[in-house]
Design a protein around this motif. Structure first.
Motif, PDB file in Angstrom:
ATOM      1  N   SER A 243      52.298  27.871  26.858  1.00  0.00           N
ATOM      2  CA  SER A 243      51.014  28.561  26.736  1.00  0.00           C
ATOM      3  C   SER A 243      49.971  28.106  27.766  1.00  0.00           C
ATOM      4  N   LEU A 244      49.702  26.799  27.811  1.00  0.00           N
ATOM      5  CA  LEU A 244      48.612  26.324  28.664  1.00  0.00           C
ATOM      6  C   LEU A 244      48.831  26.675  30.131  1.00  0.00           C
ATOM      7  N   ARG A 245      50.064  26.460  30.606  1.00  0.00           N
ATOM      8  CA  ARG A 245      50.358  26.756  31.995  1.00  0.00           C
ATOM      9  C   ARG A 245      50.193  28.256  32.264  1.00  0.00           C
ATOM     10  N   ALA A 246      50.710  29.073  31.331  1.00  0.00           N
ATOM     11  CA  ALA A 246      50.610  30.518  31.494  1.00  0.00           C
ATOM     12  C   ALA A 246      49.147  30.968  31.536  1.00  0.00           C
ATOM     13  N   GLN A 247      48.317  30.307  30.704  1.00  0.00           N
ATOM     14  CA  GLN A 247      46.894  30.675  30.697  1.00  0.00           C
ATOM     15  C   GLN A 247      46.253  30.452  32.057  1.00  0.00           C
ATOM     16  N   VAL A 248      46.526  29.270  32.645  1.00  0.00           N
ATOM     17  CA  VAL A 248      45.920  28.956  33.938  1.00  0.00           C
ATOM     18  C   VAL A 248      46.439  29.913  35.011  1.00  0.00           C
ATOM     19  N   GLU A 249      47.759  30.163  34.988  1.00  0.00           N
ATOM     20  CA  GLU A 249      48.342  31.082  35.975  1.00  0.00           C
ATOM     21  C   GLU A 249      47.698  32.458  35.865  1.00  0.00           C
ATOM     22  N   GLU A 250      47.571  32.927  34.623  1.00  0.00           N
ATOM     23  CA  GLU A 250      46.991  34.252  34.412  1.00  0.00           C
ATOM     24  C   GLU A 250      45.552  34.303  34.918  1.00  0.00           C
ATOM     25  N   THR A 251      44.781  33.257  34.570  1.00  0.00           N
ATOM     26  CA  THR A 251      43.380  33.219  34.990  1.00  0.00           C
ATOM     27  C   THR A 251      43.279  33.272  36.516  1.00  0.00           C
ATOM     28  N   LEU A 252      44.080  32.446  37.184  1.00  0.00           N
ATOM     29  CA  LEU A 252      44.018  32.414  38.656  1.00  0.00           C
ATOM     30  C   LEU A 252      44.403  33.770  39.230  1.00  0.00           C
ATOM     31  N   SER A 253      45.430  34.387  38.653  1.00  0.00           N
ATOM     32  CA  SER A 253      45.877  35.672  39.160  1.00  0.00           C
ATOM     33  C   SER A 253      44.804  36.755  38.975  1.00  0.00           C
ATOM     34  N   ARG A 254      44.117  36.705  37.839  1.00  0.00           N
ATOM     35  CA  ARG A 254      43.031  37.675  37.621  1.00  0.00           C
ATOM     36  C   ARG A 254      41.909  37.474  38.632  1.00  0.00           C
ATOM     37  N   PHE A 255      41.548  36.206  38.856  1.00  0.00           N
ATOM     38  CA  PHE A 255      40.515  35.938  39.866  1.00  0.00           C
ATOM     39  C   PHE A 255      40.945  36.463  41.237  1.00  0.00           C
ATOM     40  N   ASP A 256      42.210  36.216  41.588  1.00  0.00           N
ATOM     41  CA  ASP A 256      42.719  36.697  42.874  1.00  0.00           C
ATOM     42  C   ASP A 256      42.529  38.197  43.000  1.00  0.00           C
ATOM     43  N   ARG A 257      42.700  38.886  41.881  1.00  0.00           N
ATOM     44  CA  ARG A 257      42.648  40.334  41.967  1.00  0.00           C
ATOM     45  C   ARG A 257      41.220  40.891  41.947  1.00  0.00           C
ATOM     46  N   PHE A 258      40.349  40.276  41.158  1.00  0.00           N
ATOM     47  CA  PHE A 258      39.023  40.909  41.117  1.00  0.00           C
ATOM     48  C   PHE A 258      38.039  40.360  42.151  1.00  0.00           C
ATOM     49  N   THR A 259      38.338  39.183  42.719  1.00  0.00           N
ATOM     50  CA  THR A 259      37.414  38.641  43.723  1.00  0.00           C
ATOM     51  C   THR A 259      37.186  39.622  44.893  1.00  0.00           C
ATOM     52  N   PRO A 260      38.235  40.219  45.486  1.00  0.00           N
ATOM     53  CA  PRO A 260      37.973  41.178  46.559  1.00  0.00           C
ATOM     54  C   PRO A 260      37.155  42.393  46.107  1.00  0.00           C
ATOM     55  N   ILE A 261      37.351  42.806  44.864  1.00  0.00           N
ATOM     56  CA  ILE A 261      36.578  43.953  44.362  1.00  0.00           C
ATOM     57  C   ILE A 261      35.097  43.592  44.308  1.00  0.00           C
ATOM     58  N   VAL A 262      34.835  42.366  43.812  1.00  0.00           N
ATOM     59  CA  VAL A 262      33.441  41.922  43.724  1.00  0.00           C
ATOM     60  C   VAL A 262      32.837  41.801  45.115  1.00  0.00           C
ATOM     61  N   GLN A 263      33.651  41.249  46.055  1.00  0.00           N
ATOM     62  CA  GLN A 263      33.118  41.068  47.405  1.00  0.00           C
ATOM     63  C   GLN A 263      32.759  42.402  48.050  1.00  0.00           C
ATOM     64  N   GLU A 264      33.494  43.442  47.661  1.00  0.00           N
ATOM     65  CA  GLU A 264      33.201  44.762  48.205  1.00  0.00           C
ATOM     66  C   GLU A 264      31.895  45.310  47.617  1.00  0.00           C
ATOM     67  N   ALA A 265      31.641  44.949  46.370  1.00  0.00           N
ATOM     68  CA  ALA A 265      30.489  45.529  45.681  1.00  0.00           C
ATOM     69  C   ALA A 265      29.205  44.724  45.883  1.00  0.00           C
ATOM     70  N   ILE A 266      29.338  43.432  46.044  1.00  0.00           N
ATOM     71  CA  ILE A 266      28.163  42.551  46.062  1.00  0.00           C
ATOM     72  C   ILE A 266      28.052  41.860  47.421  1.00  0.00           C
ATOM     73  N   GLN A 267      26.916  42.006  48.061  1.00  0.00           N
ATOM     74  CA  GLN A 267      26.687  41.255  49.304  1.00  0.00           C
ATOM     75  C   GLN A 267      25.681  40.137  49.053  1.00  0.00           C
ATOM     76  N   HIS A 268      26.224  38.900  49.081  1.00  0.00           N
ATOM     77  CA  HIS A 268      25.374  37.728  48.913  1.00  0.00           C
ATOM     78  C   HIS A 268      24.771  37.360  50.245  1.00  0.00           C
ATOM     79  N   PRO A 269      23.595  36.766  50.269  1.00  0.00           N
ATOM     80  CA  PRO A 269      23.146  36.146  51.508  1.00  0.00           C
ATOM     81  C   PRO A 269      24.117  35.010  51.865  1.00  0.00           C
TER      82      PRO A 269
END
Lengths: 723, 77
Positions: A243-269
């Motif tokens: 369970s614990l390992r799968a949770q971390v893997e899943e979390t990292l994979s989700r971040f990998d997938r939505f980070t580019p979407i956020v970067q496209e939508a949000i422009q930080h200074p």
């Protein structure tokens, strides 16, 4: 269910988001005063429910779920969300979820959202704090988010209410919108697929991610029965699911997938600038200055509560005096003495017992809400984590302990900000040890009695020592409870410190209203019952006690012991002696004799249950000084606090035990009684609030017993040592 | 031999380093859920007044961590 029947049911909408996403502010904007706070069944987690109407008239029942980062919970707050969302028949299971995300940190706020997407619950993404984003120079393009996540996206500002109406309109459309995203957001590993498939098959679940969550949470989900747990256990074991390992893997994979979407939508200074928050924290959390500033802030809180008690207590006294007068006038024509007495000393006394605390609860809730809303309380937790953890508490507990120096009732009401169950229970259990304002008048009578030849300088020292005694016992009890109480909740500090913001008036106002309303609703009944019972005990006895009291008073006057002027006071005194309360006092005398007390003190202790300062007025009655007492107390000057109760003191000090003819009030008795009043749980209002806040009488009863036993033992030891 | 990693408590105030991994799996769950991912730059802001806790900044987010939690975070040298 057909369409018409559905129209009758309110639409169930859940508000979800990470801690510090401004979720509660949006909740308050949507529901206003139409909200109530309850406890989630079985746990002490607070859940807020409210209602509002959509533009076209459909009712919505809105649930504000506790803030969570993920469906893999690390606290009891977070567990509530995971429990409801994995259990489609749960009464709180939402038709639509509104997900509130802090747009200034969107790259950190979408994990839970993508998990919700995979549960195929219709969801709206509301990007909050657009005012902060504008101030920080963040540019937002909504379109990529809406397209790639397949949900409606709304920009809102919870603080000003900007676009809240638009959010309402989108909620209304949700029923007719089918989810755009057909493929799951997170792609399972082979292990996860096989576990999920097996659970789907065995449990008849259609959603793959919900099935997987059952595997992760099989050990604690309360709706699973033991047979189901066994099946889940077998599945996860045969598939060697970690369970614990799968949770971390899943979390990292989700971040990998939505980070580019956020970067496209949000422009930080390009860089994170040093902000006002950093500059404020450089001072407020400074290694040396930080704690001193905190002490200053707490002294301010204490003064507000302390003087608030003096001032508003006077108002309540005034109001009650007026009410008693009116009530007497209204009931007098009926010519029923006991009824007048019951209304003025039973019912109205109970009303006073509730009313006197309302300003207290309002004031302390207001101050705590200001500290919480501004972001300062989180820093307090950071600074005092280590110190308080030794005593099983949390940095936030300090606020309760200091508030307890004025009155334990509002202080215990204020412990809701402590998230961890165990730390909150310990705080609630030890706060009443801190000497509250109601103990002051009792100390003022007893200290000069205990040390008659010492001057006011020594008396003041003893008075200070009483506070030290309270603090030391509170911390020591916390230390002991910390060893005894077990919790399965892992204790993490890891917490996000929000940016400092000016408290939002609407949130503060609604918090105060909520606290006051729930306080009154929870306490009026038990308090009324207890005051009525105490009234009964002191007004009635075996036989006609009024007649007996009259005879005894006459005998004293004929014998020349007292003059006729004292008749009224004498009768009151004898009446109390002959009443059930007097019987109880005499009955328990053998039990309290080892502490140096006689039956009169027994009655005093019993009557203190209304509020500790009632000890004084009871003593005035017992020592047939009722009429003097009223004058002495109302003429009380602040210059010589220890001489306020001089007549009572003199009469008490001349009193002797009937059997041995020894003085009752020796130094030993005085000190022993002081210790008893410092440690005993003698306040019905506190007990009722403890029951209200912990959800069970069990804690209140335990507190009463433990504090009572401790008070008895310590008072006994004090008496032995001092004699 | 040079060490390959250091832990968060070893950072001086205002020093930054990149997170490599988290040794405790439960804490790893919590930190990753909060968006503290391997590869993130962590800046030490200051130590708590009575020690035992750290104030750090990760991508503009401010976090408070206990020493035993901070020790689980491995950083580049």
């Amino acid at each position: 269910m057909n369409k018409d029947a559905q129209q009758l049911q309110p639409l169930k909408v859940g508000l979800v988001g990470n801690p510090n996403s401004g979720k509660s502010t949006v909740f308050n904007q949507l529901t206003g005063l139409r909200q109530k706070t309850g406890n989630f069944p079985g746990v002490t987690v607070e859940i807020k429910e409210g209602s509002f109407t959509l533009p076209k008239g459909r009712r919505v029942s809105l649930v504000d779920f506790p803030g969570a980062y993920s469906l893999y919970p690390t606290s009891s707050d977070e567990k509530v969300l995971a429990e409801v969302l994995t259990h489609t028949t749960d009464p709180h299971f939402p038709d639509v979820l509104v997900y509130i995300a802090d747009v200034t940190h969107l790259e950190k706020h979408l994990l839970l959202f993508t998990q919700i997407l995979d549960l195929q619950i219709p969801a709206i993404l509301a990007l909050n704090m657009i005012d902060l984003a504008a101030a920080e120079g963040i540019k937002i393009t909504v379109q990529p988010l809406a397209a790639k996540l397949g949900v409606p996206v709304v920009l809102v500002n919870g603080r000003t209410g900007e676009n809240i109406a638009q959010l309402s309109a989108v909620i209304e459309q949700m029923e007719s919108i089918s989810p755009v995203l057909t493929k799951p957001f997170y792609k399972f590993s082979d292990d996860e697929t096989s576990v999920s498939d097996a659970i789907k098959h065995n449990f008849g679940i259609s959603n793959a991610y919900r099935a997987l969550l059952l595997a992760h949470h099989k050990d604690w989900l309360p709706f699973l029965n033991s047979a189901e747990k066994a099946i889940l256990g077998t599945i996860t074991e045969t598939k060697q699911f970690q369970s614990l390992r799968a949770q971390v893997e899943e979390t990292l994979s989700r971040f990998d997938r939505f980070t580019p979407i956020v970067q496209e939508a949000i422009q930080h200074p390009p860089v994170f600038p040093t902000t006002t928050t950093d500059r404020i924290d450089a001072v407020l959390t400074h290694r040396v200055a930080g704690p001193f500033i905190f002490v200053g802030v707490m002294m301010l809180v204490f003064s507000c509560i302390f003087y608030g008690y003096e001032i508003t207590g006077g108002w309540v006294e005034g109001l009650m005096g007026w009410l008693i007068e009116k009530a007497e006038a209204a009931v007098a024509p009926l010519q029923i003495a006991w009824l007048t007495d019951f209304i003025t000393k039973g019912i109205l006394e109970g009303l006073k017992g509730v009313l006197v605390f309302v300003p207290q609860v309002a004031l302390l809730s207001f101050l705590i809400a200001m500290l919480e809303e501004s972001g300062y309380l989180t820093r307090v937790v950071f600074m005092f984590d280590k110190m308080m953890r030794r005593f099983g508490m949390n940095g936030r507990s300090i606020v309760a302990l200091i508030g307890g120096g004025a009155c334990a009732v509002p202080a215990i009401k204020g412990t809701r900000t402590i998230g961890n169950w165990k730390e909150r229970i310990i705080t609630i259990m030890v706060t009443p040890f801190i000497s509250c304002s109601a103990r002051i008048p009792v100390y003022m009578v007893l200290i000069p009695i205990a040390l008659p030849r010492a001057g006011w300088w020594i008396w003041a020292q003893v008075f200070g020592a009483m506070y030290v005694l309270g603090v030391v016992t509170a911390l020591a009890s916390g230390w002991v409870l910390n060893k005894i109480l077990k919790t399965r909740e892992a204790s993490f500090l890891t917490l996000q410190m929000p940016v400092y913001r000016v408290p939002h008036w609407k949130n503060v106002w609604l918090t105060v209203m909520d606290k006051v309303k729930s306080f009154v609703a929870g306490v009026w009944k038990p308090i009324l019952i207890i005051t009525s019972a105490l009234w009964f005990l002191s007004s009635f006895g075996p036989g006609d006690i009024a007649e007996k009291a009259k005879n005894s008073a006459s005998m004293d006057i004929t014998a020349g012991v007292r003059t006729d002027a004292d008749r009224g006071d004498l009768e009151a005194s004898y009446k109390l002696e002959y009443s059930w309360a007097g019987k109880v006092g005499k009955f328990i005398e053998p039990a309290i004799r080892p502490l140096g007390y006689d039956w009169k003190i027994g009655i005093g202790i019993l009557s203190s249950f209304l509020a500790r300062e009632v000890f004084n007025s009871t003593m005035y009655v017992i020592y047939s000084l009722e009429s003097v007492g009223k004058k002495e107390e109302s003429a009380a000057g602040d210059e010589k606090p220890f001489e306020r109760y001089a007549t009572l003191k003199d009469r008490m000090m001349n009193d002797r035990f009937r059997d041995t003819d020894q003085r009752i009030y020796t130094t030993a008795t005085g000190l022993s009684l002081l210790v008893f009043y410092a440690l005993a749980m003698q306040c019905m209002s506190t007990l009722v609030v403890v029951k209200q806040e912990t959800g069970r009488w069990r804690w209140a009863i335990l507190q009463f017993l433990v504090m009572g036993i401790m008070a008895y033992l310590f008072a006994w030891v004090t008496f032995l040592v001092a004699s | 031999m040079q060490r390959r990693y250091r832990t968060l408590p070893e950072l001086k105030a205002h020093e930054s380093a990149q997170a490599v991994s988290f040794t405790d799996p439960e804490l790893a769950c919590k930190l990753t859920a909060m968006g503290v991912l391997p590869g993130a730059m962590i800046e030490m802001v200051r130590k708590a007044p009575f020690g035992d806790a750290f104030y750090v900044k990760v991508d503009g987010v401010r976090l408070a961590l206990r020493t035993e939690e901070a020790e689980q975070i491995l950083l580049t040298v």
